[in-house]
Design a protein around this motif. Structure first.
Motif, PDB file in Angstrom:
ATOM      1  N   ILE A 317       0.856  -1.189   0.000  1.00  0.00           N
ATOM      2  CA  ILE A 317       0.000   0.000   0.000  1.00  0.00           C
ATOM      3  C   ILE A 317       0.889   1.235   0.000  1.00  0.00           C
ATOM      4  CG2 ILE A 317      -1.792   1.276   1.232  1.00  0.00           C
ATOM      5  CD1 ILE A 317      -2.673  -1.324   2.503  1.00  0.00           C
ATOM      6  N   GLY A 318       0.858   1.962  -1.108  1.00  0.00           N
ATOM      7  CA  GLY A 318       1.667   3.181  -1.211  1.00  0.00           C
ATOM      8  C   GLY A 318       3.146   2.925  -1.058  1.00  0.00           C
ATOM      9  N   GLY A 319       3.607   1.790  -1.543  1.00  0.00           N
ATOM     10  CA  GLY A 319       5.022   1.450  -1.438  1.00  0.00           C
ATOM     11  C   GLY A 319       5.412   0.833  -0.115  1.00  0.00           C
ATOM     12  N   VAL A 320       4.453   0.696   0.803  1.00  0.00           N
ATOM     13  CA  VAL A 320       4.720   0.085   2.103  1.00  0.00           C
ATOM     14  C   VAL A 320       4.108  -1.308   2.122  1.00  0.00           C
ATOM     15  CG1 VAL A 320       4.360   0.261   4.595  1.00  0.00           C
ATOM     16  CG2 VAL A 320       4.720   2.330   3.233  1.00  0.00           C
ATOM     17  N   SER A 321       4.897  -2.312   2.468  1.00  0.00           N
ATOM     18  CA  SER A 321       4.416  -3.694   2.514  1.00  0.00           C
ATOM     19  C   SER A 321       3.969  -4.035   3.932  1.00  0.00           C
ATOM     20  CB  SER A 321       5.514  -4.659   2.072  1.00  0.00           C
ATOM     21  OG  SER A 321       5.847  -4.449   0.711  1.00  0.00           O
ATOM     22  N   ILE A 322       2.780  -4.626   4.047  1.00  0.00           N
ATOM     23  CA  ILE A 322       2.281  -5.075   5.340  1.00  0.00           C
ATOM     24  C   ILE A 322       1.874  -6.538   5.236  1.00  0.00           C
ATOM     25  CG2 ILE A 322       1.498  -2.777   6.014  1.00  0.00           C
ATOM     26  CD1 ILE A 322      -1.338  -3.656   5.355  1.00  0.00           C
ATOM     27  N   GLN A 323       1.862  -7.206   6.349  1.00  0.00           N
ATOM     28  CA  GLN A 323       1.503  -8.622   6.405  1.00  0.00           C
ATOM     29  C   GLN A 323       0.218  -8.755   7.233  1.00  0.00           C
ATOM     30  OE1 GLN A 323       4.748 -11.069   7.665  1.00  0.00           O
ATOM     31  NE2 GLN A 323       3.765 -12.978   7.103  1.00  0.00           N
ATOM     32  N   PRO A 324      -0.954  -8.754   6.582  1.00  0.00           N
ATOM     33  CA  PRO A 324      -2.227  -8.769   7.313  1.00  0.00           C
ATOM     34  C   PRO A 324      -2.412  -9.969   8.233  1.00  0.00           C
ATOM     35  CG  PRO A 324      -2.577  -8.176   5.014  1.00  0.00           C
ATOM     36  CD  PRO A 324      -1.158  -8.646   5.132  1.00  0.00           C
ATOM     37  N   SER A 325      -1.770 -11.098   7.918  1.00  0.00           N
ATOM     38  CA  SER A 325      -1.947 -12.280   8.761  1.00  0.00           C
ATOM     39  C   SER A 325      -1.451 -12.042  10.182  1.00  0.00           C
ATOM     40  CB  SER A 325      -1.223 -13.482   8.153  1.00  0.00           C
ATOM     41  OG  SER A 325       0.161 -13.239   8.019  1.00  0.00           O
ATOM     42  N   GLU A 326      -0.501 -11.111  10.367  1.00  0.00           N
ATOM     43  CA  GLU A 326      -0.026 -10.798  11.712  1.00  0.00           C
ATOM     44  C   GLU A 326      -1.135 -10.142  12.537  1.00  0.00           C
ATOM     45  OE1 GLU A 326       2.762 -11.592  13.123  1.00  0.00           O
ATOM     46  OE2 GLU A 326       3.762 -12.450  11.376  1.00  0.00           O
ATOM     47  N   PHE A 327      -1.884  -9.240  11.928  1.00  0.00           N
ATOM     48  CA  PHE A 327      -2.979  -8.580  12.639  1.00  0.00           C
ATOM     49  C   PHE A 327      -4.173  -9.514  12.787  1.00  0.00           C
ATOM     50  CE2 PHE A 327      -0.616  -5.294  10.262  1.00  0.00           C
ATOM     51  CZ  PHE A 327      -0.081  -4.616  11.339  1.00  0.00           C
ATOM     52  N   ALA A 328      -4.297 -10.467  11.857  1.00  0.00           N
ATOM     53  CA  ALA A 328      -5.381 -11.452  11.955  1.00  0.00           C
ATOM     54  C   ALA A 328      -5.227 -12.300  13.218  1.00  0.00           C
ATOM     55  CB  ALA A 328      -5.402 -12.336  10.715  1.00  0.00           C
ATOM     56  N   LYS A 329      -3.993 -12.484  13.695  1.00  0.00           N
ATOM     57  CA  LYS A 329      -3.766 -13.249  14.923  1.00  0.00           C
ATOM     58  C   LYS A 329      -4.480 -12.597  16.100  1.00  0.00           C
ATOM     59  CE  LYS A 329       0.874 -14.726  13.441  1.00  0.00           C
ATOM     60  NZ  LYS A 329       2.328 -14.547  13.682  1.00  0.00           N
ATOM     61  N   ILE A 330      -4.378 -11.266  16.204  1.00  0.00           N
ATOM     62  CA  ILE A 330      -5.016 -10.542  17.305  1.00  0.00           C
ATOM     63  C   ILE A 330      -6.531 -10.671  17.200  1.00  0.00           C
ATOM     64  CG2 ILE A 330      -5.330  -8.268  18.348  1.00  0.00           C
ATOM     65  CD1 ILE A 330      -2.537  -7.532  17.356  1.00  0.00           C
TER      66      ILE A 330
END
Length: 606
Positions: A317-330
């Motif tokens: 997103i906008g050149g920034v990579s995120i890993q949604p599965s990490e937030f899915a843990k919470i």
């Protein structure tokens, strides 16, 4: 010196950096000396925090009494209590008309009590009026369970005073000494990393560590000004975050700013979750929203995610990579935890099983089998705590084994990765064997005290700062600090298990145990996978590995553990003790040594 006298803060930092860079060749003595200082500082920081956490007594408090027909008074030692004929009940009534799990007595954070009928056969009544579903319960009411009449009674003033004294004896030690030592640890780390960079050093390194120290001090000072105490968990997390920032400095100095921002973001999320968990009714209302968020995060990744190292688990997103599965843990733990009145609804358990199947299915399609294994291990912990039904859990495990067999048939390369487990040295030039053999070689070269931050070479190997970060810790920081980092995660788990004895709500207990089991299992996969004791699954070391999403999620998971800390004013998830009550407890503890001696003798007899 000219920079220091006339320059701006940025020029000051550049001047300090330039000084150490110019004298890097003659500063070998500093690196040699600091290698021995780091383990000593780490031991002083962590031993104090770990000892303080593990010596918390976790004595169950009494909140009310049930006066039974035979005259006996049974204390209610939790905010949520099961009353029934079964052995696992908090209050066991051995009458034939009482069901195995007859009713639940639940206290709100405001001190209001509610009785829930757990689909009992003979029903529940208050003052002769039948209860349909649930009803408010006041002190002095006659509670009838299957025709067995009990009186709901409050604590006496003497008992309240005794508990005030007990709370004063569980106050944690002040954090200032460990905070100063951790600040010194960060300063020495920044200096060493500047020396290791030599002429390539920039002001980024000291600036980021200075900001991290500032965030740490601001956090403690602000909360102390708000009368909060007990910072052991946070200091452990800040220590591990310091190691993470050093790992990033050794690997990709230009990414230190991003990692620092993610540490700050993690602290903010930690505080938000703590405050939100204070109200259990509000927490329960958004459980379905959290379940939807977990599925949504994984589903979006499956649709628009990009592949890295064979797994489609990243979104840019906008050149920034995120890993949604990490937030899915919470979100998953939030949705899976439940208060006591909901635990005995089989419908809720099966809905949680469906949620788990959907999440694991998404992860399998994403080829993120390491995260899938973590989710499944977390599921087993939550399912057991929610039901205690081994038959259901065994059935689910059988289904999981069948699913794994199908995945292996459809994706043979997954089996190829597992087949290489235990044969790293036989494949030292190709595949995961290349990375694991280099990791073990680097770890062995570090010895007990390491070669010094920034002085290693493992960061040049792919995933050296993420999946193989344990080897990097051993190489640059030494086996002592690497083992201490693992011990930090284990300590959090032990604290959560011990805190469950005095847990006020099953939601806090289940969430804390699930979060700690996730952190421990993930740490085991990372550490043992790096040294070929387990298959290399591509998961990170909580708080330590390079990665913004993983850092923020680790702090978020820590909030579930902090919510179980029942010491007065230790957790934001528990309302602040009124100042008058706190002063009353201090006076009682100070002026009643006879009562304290009696309490100690009673504890020894127990």
């Amino acid at each position: 010196m000219e920079f220091i006298l006339t320059g701006s803060p940025q020029l000051i930092l550049e001047g300090i950096t330039a000084f150490f860079a110019e004298h890097a060749e003659g500063a070998a003595w500093f690196t040699t000396t600091v290698r021995f200082i780091f383990p000593i500082l780490a031991l002083l920081i962590l031993v104090g925090s770990i000892r303080s956490l593990l010596t918390v007594p976790h004595k169950a408090e009494t909140w009310a009494y049930l006066n039974l027909p035979n005259g006996a008074q049974v204390p209610l030692t939790h905010w949520e209590n099961i009353v029934g004929r079964g052995r696992g009940s908090d209050v066991q009534l051995t009458y034939p008309t009482v069901s195995r799990q007859h009713a639940a007595l639940i206290r709100s954070s405001e001190g209001e009590w509610t009785v829930y009928d757990l689909d009992s056969k003979a029903g529940v009544a208050i003052n002769g009026k039948p209860v349909v579903g649930q009803a408010d319960l006041d002190f002095g009411d006659v509670l009838s369970l299957g025709g067995v009449e009990t009186a709901f009674l409050p604590l006496s003033h003497e008992e309240k005073d005794r508990q005030r004294r007990q709370r004063q004896h569980t106050r944690p030690t002040p954090p200032w000494g460990r905070l100063l030592l951790l600040t010194l640890f960060q300063v020495l780390t920044a200096i060493q990393l500047v020396i290791s960079e030599g002429s390539n050093a920039t002001a980024t390194i000291p600036l980021c560590f200075f900001c991290l120290s500032g965030v740490m001090w601001i956090y403690v000072l602000v909360l102390r000004a708000l009368r909060r105490v007990g910072f052991e968990m946070e200091l452990i997390a800040f220590f591990l975050s310091t190691l993470s920032l050093a790992v990033v400095a050794s690997s990709y100095t230009e990414m230190m700013g991003k990692q620092l921002l993610c540490i700050v973001g993690g602290v903010v999320l930690f505080l938000i979750l703590e405050i939100f968990l204070r109200n259990l009714e509000r927490t329960q209302k958004i459980r379905w929203l959290m379940a939807g968020a977990a599925i949504g995060l994984l589903g979006i990744t499956l649709v628009v995610g990009t592949a890295k190292l064979g797994a489609v688990n990243w979104i840019s997103i906008g050149g920034v990579s995120i890993q949604p599965s990490e937030f899915a843990k919470i979100c998953y733990i939030f949705a899976g935890s439940a208060t006591l009145d909901r635990l005995f609804r089989k419908r809720n358990l099966w809905l949680f099983i469906i949620l788990t199947v959907v999440c694991l299915g998404c992860l399998a399609l994403m080829s993120d089998f390491g995260t899938a294994a973590i989710f499944f291990a977390t599921f087993l912990v939550i399912a057991y705590l929610r039901s205690g039904d081994f038959a259901t859990i065994a059935l689910v495990c059988g289904g999981a084994a069948s699913a794994i067999f199908c995945v292996i048939q459809l994706k043979p390369y997954v089996w190829a990765r597992f087949a290489s487990w235990g044969h790293a040295w036989e494949n030292a030039s190709v595949g995961s064997g290349y990375q694991q053999t280099r990791t073990m070689s680097a770890a062995a070269s570090g010895g007990l005290i390491g070669v010094g931050p920034g002085e290693g070479w493992l960061h040049k190997v792919a995933m050296g700062d993420t999946d193989l970060v344990f080897g990097m810790l051993c190489e640059e920081w030494g086996l002592i600090i690497a083992v201490l980092a693992v011990l930090c995660i284990v300590t959090l788990a032990v604290f959560a298990v011990r805190a469950c004895r005095a847990g006020r709500s099953s939601f806090y207990i289940i969430a804390a145990c699930a979060a700690t089991s996730l952190l421990v299992f993930q740490t085991c996969l990372n550490v043992f996978g790096a040294v070929d004791l387990l298959p290399l699954t591509g998961v990170t070391f909580p708080f330590v590995s390079n990665g913004g999403s993983a850092m923020i999620a680790s702090w978020g998971l820590l909030a579930f553990l902090k919510a179980t800390d029942t010491r007065p004013n230790a957790s934001l998830a528990i309302r602040l003790t009124p100042r008058k009550e706190e002063q009353r407890g201090e006076q009682l503890a100070r002026h009643d040594p006879v009562m304290e001696e009696r309490e100690e003798e009673t504890d020894e007899e127990d």
